[in-house]
Motif scaffolding. Structure first.
Motif, PDB file in Angstrom:
ATOM      1  N   ARG A 161      -8.321  -2.570  -1.144  1.00  0.00           N
ATOM      2  CA  ARG A 161      -7.121  -3.405  -1.093  1.00  0.00           C
ATOM      3  C   ARG A 161      -6.383  -3.209   0.240  1.00  0.00           C
ATOM      4  O   ARG A 161      -5.953  -4.162   0.871  1.00  0.00           O
ATOM      5  N   ASP A 162      -6.280  -1.947   0.659  1.00  0.00           N
ATOM      6  CA  ASP A 162      -5.520  -1.665   1.874  1.00  0.00           C
ATOM      7  C   ASP A 162      -6.186  -2.210   3.130  1.00  0.00           C
ATOM      8  O   ASP A 162      -5.513  -2.679   4.034  1.00  0.00           O
ATOM      9  N   GLN A 199     -10.156   5.271  -6.196  1.00  0.00           N
ATOM     10  CA  GLN A 199      -9.778   5.442  -4.790  1.00  0.00           C
ATOM     11  C   GLN A 199     -10.369   4.340  -3.921  1.00  0.00           C
ATOM     12  O   GLN A 199      -9.712   3.805  -3.039  1.00  0.00           O
ATOM     13  N   ARG A 212     -12.282   5.653   4.607  1.00  0.00           N
ATOM     14  CA  ARG A 212     -11.278   5.058   5.467  1.00  0.00           C
ATOM     15  C   ARG A 212     -11.861   4.726   6.830  1.00  0.00           C
ATOM     16  O   ARG A 212     -11.600   3.662   7.386  1.00  0.00           O
ATOM     17  N   ASP A 215      -3.529  10.639  -6.637  1.00  0.00           N
ATOM     18  CA  ASP A 215      -2.366  10.492  -5.783  1.00  0.00           C
ATOM     19  C   ASP A 215      -2.272  11.642  -4.791  1.00  0.00           C
ATOM     20  O   ASP A 215      -1.552  11.567  -3.817  1.00  0.00           O
ATOM     21  N   MET A 274      -2.921   1.530  11.926  1.00  0.00           N
ATOM     22  CA  MET A 274      -2.567   1.606  10.527  1.00  0.00           C
ATOM     23  C   MET A 274      -2.351   3.087  10.226  1.00  0.00           C
ATOM     24  O   MET A 274      -3.186   3.918  10.542  1.00  0.00           O
ATOM     25  N   LYS A 275      -1.187   3.400   9.656  1.00  0.00           N
ATOM     26  CA  LYS A 275      -0.861   4.808   9.475  1.00  0.00           C
ATOM     27  C   LYS A 275      -1.238   5.293   8.088  1.00  0.00           C
ATOM     28  O   LYS A 275      -0.882   4.685   7.085  1.00  0.00           O
ATOM     29  N   LEU A 276      -1.951   6.401   8.049  1.00  0.00           N
ATOM     30  CA  LEU A 276      -2.380   6.969   6.779  1.00  0.00           C
ATOM     31  C   LEU A 276      -2.069   8.454   6.775  1.00  0.00           C
ATOM     32  O   LEU A 276      -1.805   9.045   7.814  1.00  0.00           O
ATOM     33  N   LYS A 277      -2.149   9.013   5.585  1.00  0.00           N
ATOM     34  CA  LYS A 277      -1.848  10.445   5.467  1.00  0.00           C
ATOM     35  C   LYS A 277      -2.934  11.155   4.675  1.00  0.00           C
ATOM     36  O   LYS A 277      -3.481  10.609   3.737  1.00  0.00           O
ATOM     37  N   PRO A 301       0.816  -1.202   0.000  1.00  0.00           N
ATOM     38  CA  PRO A 301       0.000   0.000   0.000  1.00  0.00           C
ATOM     39  C   PRO A 301       0.857   1.262   0.000  1.00  0.00           C
ATOM     40  O   PRO A 301       1.800   1.371   0.789  1.00  0.00           O
ATOM     41  N   ASP A 302       0.517   2.195  -0.899  1.00  0.00           N
ATOM     42  CA  ASP A 302       1.420   3.330  -1.065  1.00  0.00           C
ATOM     43  C   ASP A 302       1.217   4.434  -0.033  1.00  0.00           C
ATOM     44  O   ASP A 302       2.145   5.129   0.302  1.00  0.00           O
ATOM     45  N   ASP A 303      -0.004   4.576   0.474  1.00  0.00           N
ATOM     46  CA  ASP A 303      -0.141   5.712   1.390  1.00  0.00           C
ATOM     47  C   ASP A 303       0.080   5.368   2.858  1.00  0.00           C
ATOM     48  O   ASP A 303       0.213   6.256   3.669  1.00  0.00           O
ATOM     49  N   SER A 304       0.088   4.104   3.195  1.00  0.00           N
ATOM     50  CA  SER A 304       0.355   3.786   4.589  1.00  0.00           C
ATOM     51  C   SER A 304       1.866   3.638   4.766  1.00  0.00           C
ATOM     52  O   SER A 304       2.407   2.553   4.897  1.00  0.00           O
ATOM     53  N   SER A 305       2.540   4.742   4.746  1.00  0.00           N
ATOM     54  CA  SER A 305       4.000   4.716   4.759  1.00  0.00           C
ATOM     55  C   SER A 305       4.515   4.694   6.192  1.00  0.00           C
ATOM     56  O   SER A 305       3.803   4.950   7.150  1.00  0.00           O
ATOM     57  N   HIS A 306       5.765   4.351   6.298  1.00  0.00           N
ATOM     58  CA  HIS A 306       6.387   4.403   7.617  1.00  0.00           C
ATOM     59  C   HIS A 306       6.703   5.849   7.944  1.00  0.00           C
ATOM     60  O   HIS A 306       6.690   6.711   7.100  1.00  0.00           O
ATOM     61  N   ARG A 330      -8.533   1.130  -4.222  1.00  0.00           N
ATOM     62  CA  ARG A 330      -7.281   1.142  -3.465  1.00  0.00           C
ATOM     63  C   ARG A 330      -7.536   0.975  -1.978  1.00  0.00           C
ATOM     64  O   ARG A 330      -6.836   0.230  -1.298  1.00  0.00           O
TER      65      ARG A 330
END
Lengths: 120, 377
Positions: B342-343, B336, B18, A68, B7-10, A31-36, B339
């Motif tokens: 999937r997450d 979106q 979400r 994105d 679970m970390k998101l931005k 997953p691309d947005d759950s980054s460290h 995605r």
């Protein structure tokens, strides 16, 4: 012959993954947005300027198709003003005639069939 | 107490979805950088309102927001449902914004949900309450949601900027899980239905809109009925406005819908709304909405662009069977959603374009979500 079949198969599979790549990205399932936790790269320059003006243009950037961008508007409603047509025009209206019960029923049936054939 | 791994998101994008997926999959989430660079940073009023709504319908959920609202910690609880609940949706987004996640959440509750929502019923940004009744609820039924107890009642209407509308949503619970669908036959459009409304303006606005819309459909289909719903007095809310929603029903039971609302925008939110826009005249509204509906029909798919997200979500929540659906072009919100699915749920769709019809086929195996809240009792 046999070797050709595998080639054809491979080309087809390559074609169909394109749309999946668009959605899920190129690499694996990461997953691309759950980054460290990233440490800000520009943290060191912060001493130079205590106040940094935030660019207004940045936040008003267009709601791109890529999705994105962070902080885009959260709305499911999609209105396609871009491809709006002049449906008063006779020719244009005839182009979707077959999607209505007043059109050609056999053509509509074919639409459904095409789907069944090429899958599985 | 054990340490919870978040679970970390931005970012603020897809916050609703979400939170919804976090609740359904019991995943605690931590969202950072919520509009950190914006002039008004942090969560917006409607997002906070949605969090309050989550607290209303569930038990033992935990919400933590930092001072500026740019950081959010959410630990989901158990969806309880229940009757005679009430929630004020505020005026920064319409009721449709809250309905979308709420109907899915309600299905996986302990008790059937019945909740009164106050605010803006019709607005150009979110699907209107009319679209919910005519297209969204039938979509749920496809997936095995019982039709008794599933309804949306419009008590009064209200448009921006002052709202004043009120609806009651009832959602039944599903007793085990949803039902996977194979839904690829679009059928042919057999009838077009619709409803126009007007609040605090003359009913003549509706007649003009309907007349203009009918003018476009007349050459295609005789079976077109658009009802009027003129509200007056207390039922008309606090602001003037008018709008129309249309739905095309096909021979295979698909519903393709569009809607629009014309009203003044809120003045307080943005500084630069000194030049009040002229409202679009009803004749143009009618023609435009009819054209948009034909555009959706032309594009194909078993649902309209607006419902893609919900459709994918329902497919992913199905038991471990194959669901197969057909849509028109993929829209940003749909992508979106894929995605996010999937997450959170680990479900990946197989997406195949179909060049012959210009549509897209999607296939997935559901994550097999069961209604666990119910089992507890």
């Amino acid at each position: 012959s046999k070797w050709k079949e595998s080639l054809v198969e491979r080309t087809i599979s390559r074609k169909t993954t394109n749309l999946m790549q668009l959605v899920y990205g190129k690499s694996e399932t990461k997953p691309d947005d759950s980054s460290h936790e990233d440490i800000d790269a520009d943290a060191s320059d912060e001493d130079d300027e205590f106040f940094k003006p935030k660019s207004e243009g940045n936040k008003k950037s267009s709601k791109g198709l890529e999705g994105d961008e962070v902080n885009t508007d959260d709305s499911s409603k999609f209105t396609n003003y871009a491809s709006i047509k002049d449906w008063k025009d006779g020719e244009i209206i005839e182009s979707i005639r077959d999607r209505f019960v007043t059109g050609d029923w056999s053509k509509a049936a074919q639409r459904g069939k095409a789907a069944d054939n090429d899958n599985d | 107490m054990g340490k919870i791994s978040y679970m970390k998101l931005k970012g603020s994008q897809n916050l609703r979805q979400r939170l919804l997926l976090a609740t359904l999959s019991s995943t605690p989430i931590l969202i950072e950088d919520i509009r950190a660079d914006a002039t008004w940073p942090g969560l917006l009023p409607h997002e906070v309102s949605f969090l309050r709504l989550l607290e209303t319908v569930s038990d033992d959920c935990h919400v933590e927001i930092n001072e500026t609202g740019t950081k959010l910690k959410y630990k989901p609880g158990i969806v309880m449902g229940g009757r005679y609940l009430e929630h004020d949706c505020g005026l920064s987004r319409s009721i449709g914004y809250f309905l979308e996640p709420l109907i899915v959440l309600g299905l996986f509750g302990k008790k059937p949900l019945s909740i009164k929502l106050k605010g803006i019923t019709n607005d150009p940004k979110d699907p209107s309450v009319d679209t919910f009744r005519s297209a969204t609820l039938p979509l749920l039924k496809r997936f095995g949601v019982p039709s008794e107890g599933l309804e949306l009642k419009i008590e009064s209407r209200g448009v921006a900027p002052k709202g004043g509308g009120e609806v009651t949503l009832s959602v039944p619970i599903i007793h085990n899980s949803l039902k996977a669908v194979t839904w690829t036959d679009e059928g042919m459009v057999k009838r077009i239905r619709g409803i126009s409304f007007s609040t605090r303006v003359s009913v003549q606005f509706e007649n003009t809109m309907i007349h203009a819309a009918r003018g476009i459909f007349n050459r295609l289909l005789p079976d077109v009925h658009i009802y009027t719903d003129h509200k007056a007095g207390a039922q008309a809310g606090n602001s003037p406005g008018y709008g129309i929603s249309l739905v095309a029903e096909t021979t295979s039971g698909c519903f393709v819908s569009v809607d629009t609302t014309i009203s003044y925008t809120r003045g307080n939110d943005d500084m630069d709304i000194d030049e009040r826009k002229e409202l679009m005249p009803p004749e143009e509204v009618g023609e435009e909405i009819a054209s948009l509906l034909l555009g959706e029909i032309e594009q194909g798919g078993v649902i309209d662009s607006t419902h893609q997200g919900l459709l994918f979500l329902l497919c992913a929540l199905c038991p471990q069977d194959i669901s197969k659906v057909r849509v028109g072009k993929l829209v940003p919100y749909g992508i979106q959603t894929l995605r996010n699915i999937r997450d959170f749920l680990g479900v990946k769709f197989v997406i195949k374009p179909e060049p012959a019809t210009g549509t897209v086929m999607l296939k997935c195996i559901g994550c097999g979500l069961k209604n666990l809240s119910r089992k507890l009792s």
